[in-house]
Design an enzyme around this catalytic site. Structure first.
Site, PDB file in Angstrom:
ATOM      1  N   ASN A  41      -3.179 -11.246  17.243  1.00 31.71           N
ATOM      2  CA  ASN A  41      -4.542 -10.709  17.154  1.00 31.71           C
ATOM      3  C   ASN A  41      -5.183 -10.468  18.516  1.00 31.71           C
ATOM      4  OD1 ASN A  41      -4.653 -10.606  14.368  1.00 31.71           O
ATOM      5  ND2 ASN A  41      -5.260 -12.743  14.197  1.00 31.71           N
ATOM      6  N   HIS A  70      -7.829  -7.888  18.981  1.00 28.64           N
ATOM      7  CA  HIS A  70      -8.224  -7.455  17.645  1.00 28.64           C
ATOM      8  C   HIS A  70      -9.617  -7.936  17.220  1.00 28.64           C
ATOM      9  CE1 HIS A  70      -4.198  -5.977  17.424  1.00 28.64           C
ATOM     10  NE2 HIS A  70      -4.315  -5.597  16.171  1.00 28.64           N
ATOM     11  N   LYS A  89       3.494  -8.770   5.180  1.00 28.25           N
ATOM     12  CA  LYS A  89       2.116  -8.649   4.678  1.00 28.25           C
ATOM     13  C   LYS A  89       1.992  -7.300   3.997  1.00 28.25           C
ATOM     14  CE  LYS A  89      -0.707 -10.995   8.125  1.00 28.25           C
ATOM     15  NZ  LYS A  89      -1.920 -10.760   8.923  1.00 28.25           N
ATOM     16  N   HIS A  92     -11.400  -4.904  15.754  1.00 20.75           N
ATOM     17  CA  HIS A  92     -11.807  -4.782  14.351  1.00 20.75           C
ATOM     18  C   HIS A  92     -13.308  -4.530  14.231  1.00 20.75           C
ATOM     19  CE1 HIS A  92      -8.041  -7.094  12.817  1.00 20.75           C
ATOM     20  NE2 HIS A  92      -7.869  -5.790  12.730  1.00 20.75           N
ATOM     21  N   LYS A 114       7.558  -9.616  17.148  1.00 26.55           N
ATOM     22  CA  LYS A 114       6.874  -9.795  15.864  1.00 26.55           C
ATOM     23  C   LYS A 114       7.727 -10.661  14.938  1.00 26.55           C
ATOM     24  CE  LYS A 114       4.011  -8.603  12.317  1.00 26.55           C
ATOM     25  NZ  LYS A 114       3.200  -7.569  11.682  1.00 26.55           N
ATOM     26  N   GLU A 138      -0.512  -0.994  20.627  1.00 22.89           N
ATOM     27  CA  GLU A 138       0.053  -2.223  20.049  1.00 22.89           C
ATOM     28  C   GLU A 138       1.288  -2.654  20.842  1.00 22.89           C
ATOM     29  OE1 GLU A 138      -1.175  -4.130  17.624  1.00 22.89           O
ATOM     30  OE2 GLU A 138      -2.504  -2.847  16.440  1.00 22.89           O
ATOM     31  N   HIS A 149      -6.901   2.621  14.795  1.00 22.08           N
ATOM     32  CA  HIS A 149      -6.882   1.176  14.981  1.00 22.08           C
ATOM     33  C   HIS A 149      -6.433   0.793  16.407  1.00 22.08           C
ATOM     34  CE1 HIS A 149      -6.017  -3.042  14.304  1.00 22.08           C
ATOM     35  NE2 HIS A 149      -4.768  -2.823  14.649  1.00 22.08           N
ATOM     36  N   ARG A 195       6.949  -8.746 -11.363  1.00 18.82           N
ATOM     37  CA  ARG A 195       6.842  -9.946 -10.514  1.00 18.82           C
ATOM     38  C   ARG A 195       7.706  -9.865  -9.264  1.00 18.82           C
ATOM     39  NH1 ARG A 195       6.806 -12.286 -15.499  1.00 18.82           N
ATOM     40  NH2 ARG A 195       4.718 -12.881 -16.136  1.00 18.82           N
ATOM     41  N   GLU A 225       0.446 -17.101   8.979  1.00 19.39           N
ATOM     42  CA  GLU A 225      -0.644 -17.051   9.948  1.00 19.39           C
ATOM     43  C   GLU A 225      -1.496 -18.310   9.969  1.00 19.39           C
ATOM     44  OE1 GLU A 225      -2.340 -13.174  10.090  1.00 19.39           O
ATOM     45  OE2 GLU A 225      -3.829 -13.741  11.569  1.00 19.39           O
ATOM     46  N   ARG A 227       0.960 -17.066  14.741  1.00 17.11           N
ATOM     47  CA  ARG A 227       0.865 -15.658  14.402  1.00 17.11           C
ATOM     48  C   ARG A 227      -0.453 -15.063  14.898  1.00 17.11           C
ATOM     49  NH1 ARG A 227       3.212 -12.939   8.788  1.00 17.11           N
ATOM     50  NH2 ARG A 227       2.759 -10.790   9.304  1.00 17.11           N
TER      51      ARG A 227
HETATM   52  N1  NAD Z   1       1.132  -5.162   6.965  1.00 12.06           N
HETATM   53  C1  NAD Z   1       0.845  -5.410   8.227  1.00 12.06           C
HETATM   54  O1  NAD Z   1       1.267  -6.413   8.806  1.00 12.06           O
HETATM   55  C2  NAD Z   1       0.031  -4.406   8.977  1.00 12.06           C
HETATM   56  C3  NAD Z   1      -0.070  -4.481  10.369  1.00 12.06           C
HETATM   57  C4  NAD Z   1      -0.793  -3.501  11.030  1.00 12.06           C
HETATM   58  C5  NAD Z   1      -1.402  -2.475  10.323  1.00 12.06           C
HETATM   59  N2  NAD Z   1      -1.298  -2.437   8.965  1.00 12.06           N
HETATM   60  C6  NAD Z   1      -1.921  -1.350   8.186  1.00 12.06           C
HETATM   61  O2  NAD Z   1      -1.326  -0.123   8.555  1.00 12.06           O
HETATM   62  C7  NAD Z   1      -2.247   0.935   8.291  1.00 12.06           C
HETATM   63  C8  NAD Z   1      -2.233   1.899   9.447  1.00 12.06           C
HETATM   64  O3  NAD Z   1      -0.939   2.434   9.590  1.00 12.06           O
HETATM   65  P1  NAD Z   1      -0.669   3.766  10.418  1.00 12.06           P
HETATM   66  O4  NAD Z   1      -1.365   3.700  11.711  1.00 12.06           O
HETATM   67  O5  NAD Z   1       0.787   3.987  10.377  1.00 12.06           O
HETATM   68  O6  NAD Z   1      -1.481   4.859   9.593  1.00 12.06           O
HETATM   69  P2  NAD Z   1      -1.066   5.847   8.381  1.00 12.06           P
HETATM   70  O7  NAD Z   1      -0.067   5.209   7.505  1.00 12.06           O
HETATM   71  O8  NAD Z   1      -2.319   6.301   7.782  1.00 12.06           O
HETATM   72  O9  NAD Z   1      -0.377   7.057   9.157  1.00 12.06           O
HETATM   73  C9  NAD Z   1      -1.146   7.828  10.041  1.00 12.06           C
HETATM   74  C10 NAD Z   1      -1.014   9.327   9.736  1.00 12.06           C
HETATM   75  O10 NAD Z   1       0.255   9.783  10.211  1.00 12.06           O
HETATM   76  C11 NAD Z   1       0.941  10.482   9.177  1.00 12.06           C
HETATM   77  N3  NAD Z   1       2.360  10.314   9.438  1.00 12.06           N
HETATM   78  C12 NAD Z   1       3.123   9.219   9.204  1.00 12.06           C
HETATM   79  N4  NAD Z   1       4.351   9.387   9.696  1.00 12.06           N
HETATM   80  C13 NAD Z   1       4.383  10.623  10.252  1.00 12.06           C
HETATM   81  C14 NAD Z   1       5.373  11.359  10.930  1.00 12.06           C
HETATM   82  N5  NAD Z   1       6.573  10.832  11.190  1.00 12.06           N
HETATM   83  N6  NAD Z   1       5.053  12.598  11.360  1.00 12.06           N
HETATM   84  C15 NAD Z   1       3.811  13.116  11.155  1.00 12.06           C
HETATM   85  N7  NAD Z   1       2.832  12.464  10.535  1.00 12.06           N
HETATM   86  C16 NAD Z   1       3.115  11.223  10.083  1.00 12.06           C
HETATM   87  C17 NAD Z   1       0.438   9.844   7.927  1.00 12.06           C
HETATM   88  O11 NAD Z   1       0.647  10.674   6.805  1.00 12.06           O
HETATM   89  C18 NAD Z   1      -1.041   9.663   8.259  1.00 12.06           C
HETATM   90  O12 NAD Z   1      -1.744  10.855   8.062  1.00 12.06           O
HETATM   91  C19 NAD Z   1      -3.588   0.279   8.044  1.00 12.06           C
HETATM   92  O13 NAD Z   1      -3.886   0.350   6.673  1.00 12.06           O
HETATM   93  C20 NAD Z   1      -3.376  -1.161   8.472  1.00 12.06           C
HETATM   94  O14 NAD Z   1      -4.177  -2.071   7.737  1.00 12.06           O
HETATM   95  C21 NAD Z   1      -0.589  -3.370   8.291  1.00 12.06           C
HETATM   96 ZN    ZN Z   2      -3.199  -4.148  15.183  1.00 11.66          ZN
END
Ligand code: NAD
Ligand code: ZN
Length: 361
Positions: free
Chosen positions: A243, A246, A141, A250, A225, A183, A263, A119, A235, A239
């Protein structure tokens, strides 16, 4: 120039420090000790990140790292299950801290495991992509995808701390870095003209991952942020400004089955469209739209869109989560640094906007 910045996020469900500094990840043990977080620590990472950066975390814990497969397609409940399995095998009790070391995928999955294991146990986010450092690591999130859609399963679980080390970005592929930078531009457009101007003026140093330039830029994004999350953790209203770009972004990702765009790249297009609508509606000075378009162009080429159908993209917008009770909440810019939200954007306007990006009918 300052290379070490800290701030606090005071979200209704929990307050936590965000430390931003070159080399911060090497001092992680000190940060966690300072929090009074449980000393039994489990790192969750992926093989790509761990191969590159395990050395940085030497001495943080004697527990085996829990490595989850790399990729958005593994952001699913089965992967969370693997984390539970590893924790249970190690007899991890409530006096456990999860340390998420990776991009947004690792952060979201490990964060969700932390939110639900026994939990809820604390999670420390150590983001390793630019996107995660400026966005996903802050705000609480967490969650996973479902076969039917992205991020359909999740929770709010604020981290115990966020440790942002731009040195970890040195190994990030250029395309991933650039995706995160869109971003950063978004934060400039929604909340900070100085940030927007700084990105334009320092693009070369940013791309060369110069920590002295990155630290203040990342810190400004985290501050924006953090402030939005404090105001509106779940949100309900403000918040939504996050977007910006976005709605269309999206939809572009969805119609290309999440394969064509990173993205941030889709958000790059989405920001251009949102700025065009903002100008058309008389909300944004045309000069500010032109400045955004120039910066996006300066950042490099975006994947092609001319083969995509505007009609299909607009249908995808209709299926988006931002459509609340039948109303699409569309974030407009009222000039670099400020936004407003409208709910009366018509399908014809959306078609025109999308066509304006170069999509076919
Ligand atoms: N929780 C939230 O508020 C929130 C906000 C925006 C996005 N997200 C989520 O985040 C995800 C996307 O995140 P992302 O863009 O970081 O993608 P990711 O986590 O897939 O990373 C992208 C690639 O880079 C590699 N990588 C990571 N760090 C590295 C480093 N230092 N050196 C070399 N390679 C590295 C990873 O292994 C992966 O292959 C999505 O699932 C999205 O939904 C969440
Ligand atoms: Zn985004």
């Amino acid at each position: 120039m300052s290379e070490r910045l800290g701030l606090h996020v005071r979200a209704p469900s929990g307050a936590y420090p965000v430390e931003i500094a070159g080399g911060a990840a090497r001092r992680l043990a000190t940060v966690i000790d300072g929090l009074g977080a449980p000393r039994r620590r489990f790192i969750v990472s992926n093989p790509t990140v761990w191969r590159l950066h395990a050395g940085t975390f030497e001495g943080l814990t004697s527990e085996e790292p829990i490595l989850i497969p790399d990729g958005e397609r593994f952001k699913q409940l089965a992967t969370v299950g693997r984390i539970y399995d590893a924790l249970i095998r190690a007899a991890a009790d409530r006096a456990t801290t999860i340390v998420a070391v990776g991009g947004g995928v690792v952060g979201d999955v490990a964060g969700f495991a932390a939110a639900t294991y026994l939990r809820g146990v604390p999670v420390v986010q150590v983001p390793t992509t630019l996107l995660a450092q400026v966005d996903s690591a802050i705000g609480g999130k967490v969650g996973v995808n479902h076969a039917a859609g992205k991020n359909l399963i999740g929770a709010y679980h604020q981290p115990a701390a966020v440790v942002v080390d731009p040195e970890l970005l040195s190994s990030l592929p250029r395309r991933e870095f650039r995706a995160g930078l869109y971003e950063v531009v978004k934060y400039g457009v929604i909340a900070s003209r100085p940030l927007f101007d700084q990105v334009g003026a320092r693009l070369t140093q940013l791309f060369s991952r110069d920590a002295a330039v990155l630290v203040p830029v990342i810190a400004e994004c985290c501050r924006i942020k953090g402030r939005v999350v404090e105001e509106d953790e779940r949100e309900a209203g403000p918040r939504r400004a996050l977007n910006f770009g976005h709605t269309l972004g999206h939809a572009l990702e969805a119609v290309t089955k999440y394969r064509r765009f990173r993205h941030g790249e889709a958000v790059g297009y989405g920001m251009l469209a949102a700025a065009n609508l903002s100008v058309a509606r008389g909300a944004m000075p045309a000069g500010d739209r032109d400045a955004l378009a120039a910066l996006v162009a300066q950042m490099g080429p975006l994947p092609a869109v001319s083969d995509l159908s505007a009609q299909q993209v607009v249908e995808a917008i209709g299926r988006d989560k931002k459509v609340i009770a039948g109303h699409l909440h569309f974030v407009l810019s009222t000039g670099i640094g400020a936004t407003t939200t409208v709910t009366d954007v018509t399908t014809d306007e959306l078609i025109a906007l999308t066509r304006g990006l170069g999509l076919r009918a």
